[in-house]
Design an enzyme around this catalytic site. Structure first.
Site, PDB file in Angstrom:
ATOM      1  N   GLU A   1       0.836  -1.212   0.000  1.00 39.26           N
ATOM      2  CA  GLU A   1       0.000   0.000   0.000  1.00 39.26           C
ATOM      3  C   GLU A   1       0.873   1.265   0.000  1.00 39.26           C
ATOM      4  O   GLU A   1       1.619   1.499   0.963  1.00 39.26           O
ATOM      5  CB  GLU A   1      -0.891  -0.002   1.253  1.00 39.26           C
TER       6      GLU A   1
ATOM      7  N   GLU B   1     -11.894   2.511   5.291  1.00 38.50           N
ATOM      8  CA  GLU B   1     -10.910   2.676   6.381  1.00 38.50           C
ATOM      9  C   GLU B   1     -10.944   4.146   6.792  1.00 38.50           C
ATOM     10  O   GLU B   1     -10.063   4.932   6.472  1.00 38.50           O
ATOM     11  CB  GLU B   1      -9.504   2.291   5.900  1.00 38.50           C
TER      12      GLU B   1
END
Ligand code: LER
Ligand code: MN
Length: 285
Positions: free
Chosen positions: A161, A255
């Site tokens: 990520e 998130e």
């Protein structure tokens, strides 16, 4: 064409949305059940579990709990292992690096049992800047190579990520993450893009999604301010259209901060994303 699937991070770390206390020993399974119940009732297809002590978790129990709520376990988030235990792939001292790898090895086994992905986000750590950055990046690369090999033996996919510059100086952009995967010849590692980080680092969120389409396995969604989608200024309708145009088959996994409060955030995120996904299906019919 199938509708895009939506998920949400279940964590008590990082101010994320629901709070099962996964990291506490003993694990608070009752709270986890309540969280799964809220996610299922709100219409999610899956949950992403943030863990800091993978060794503590009873995989069979958690999987059964998720299945009884018709929720997939989409991914294991490892950020709390960095935030709470100081584990890091780029740590200068080799004993921290081996502890990190051994905890991540547990995560790979858990991911195999859950049929989930494994995220490598903030657990890559950060450097002291200057010359130390390249050395730190090299250590991250070595760690990723080891994880990739373990994961390939267990049929698990690892996610790298990109994270914005204010949180780490190691791998901020989609381009950098893609080139790491290519240069290290990683075969079981793909990309996790996060709309919050992309808003800071990418020239265009949609262009980057298009560019990464072959490696993109998972997407974190949060608005420009890390509030749930719809509470900031990102154009999620356009993001969803782009995902559909590149035939993205992964999750939109929220998130976000628990704003304006946990329950509202969980419910509103699902309602908002479902509405946009529905609209995108109508537009392309
Ligand atoms: C942190 O900003 C984040 O996006 C997490 O997914 C990284 O572990
Ligand atoms: Mn993220």
């Amino acid at each position: 064409m199938e509708a895009l699937k939506i998920g949400i991070v279940v964590s008590d770390a990082m101010g994320c949305l629901v709070s099962p206390g996964l990291s506490k020993a003993p694990v608070r399974y009752k709270e986890l059940e309540k969280a799964f119940n809220l996610c299922a009732k709100s219409g999610y297809d899956g949950v992403e579990l943030f863990v800091d002590k993978p060794e503590n978790l009873d995989a069979t129990k958690i999987l059964a709990l998720a299945q009884s709520h018709h929720l997939e376990i989409t991914a294991l988030g490892t950020g709390p292992m960095y935030a709470r235990r100081g584990l890091s792939l780029s740590a200068e001292d080799s004993s921290t690096r081996s502890k990190t790898l051994s905890a991540l090895r547990h995560c790979i086994s858990l991911a195999e049992s859950f049929g989930s992905l494994l995220t490598i986000g903030s657990i890559r750590g950060k450097s002291r800047g200057g010359d130390s950055r390249l050395k730190a990046l090299k250590r991250v690369g070595e760690g990723l190579g080891i994880l990739d090999e373990w994961a390939s033996h267990q049929g698990v996919k690892v996610l790298l990520e990109p994270i914005n510059r204010y949180e780490t100086d190691l791998i901020n952009t989609a381009d950098h993450a893609l080139s790491m995967i290519k240069n290290l010849s990683l075969t079981s590692t793909g990309l996790l893009l996060d709309t919050f980080h992309m808003n800071i680092e990418e020239r265009s969120i949609s262009d980057s999604i298009r560019k990464c389409k072959r490696s993109l396995l998972h997407l974190h969604v949060a608005d420009s301010n890390r509030w749930p989608p719809g509470y900031g200024h990102l154009d999620f309708q356009q993001i969803i259209q782009t995902l559909r145009a590149v035939n993205y088959e992964g999750y939109l996994s929220s998130e976000s901060l628990a704003k304006p409060d946990r329950v509202t955030a969980v419910k509103m995120t699902a309602t908002y994303l479902r509405g946009l996904i529905k609209k995108s299906l109508v537009q392309t019919e």
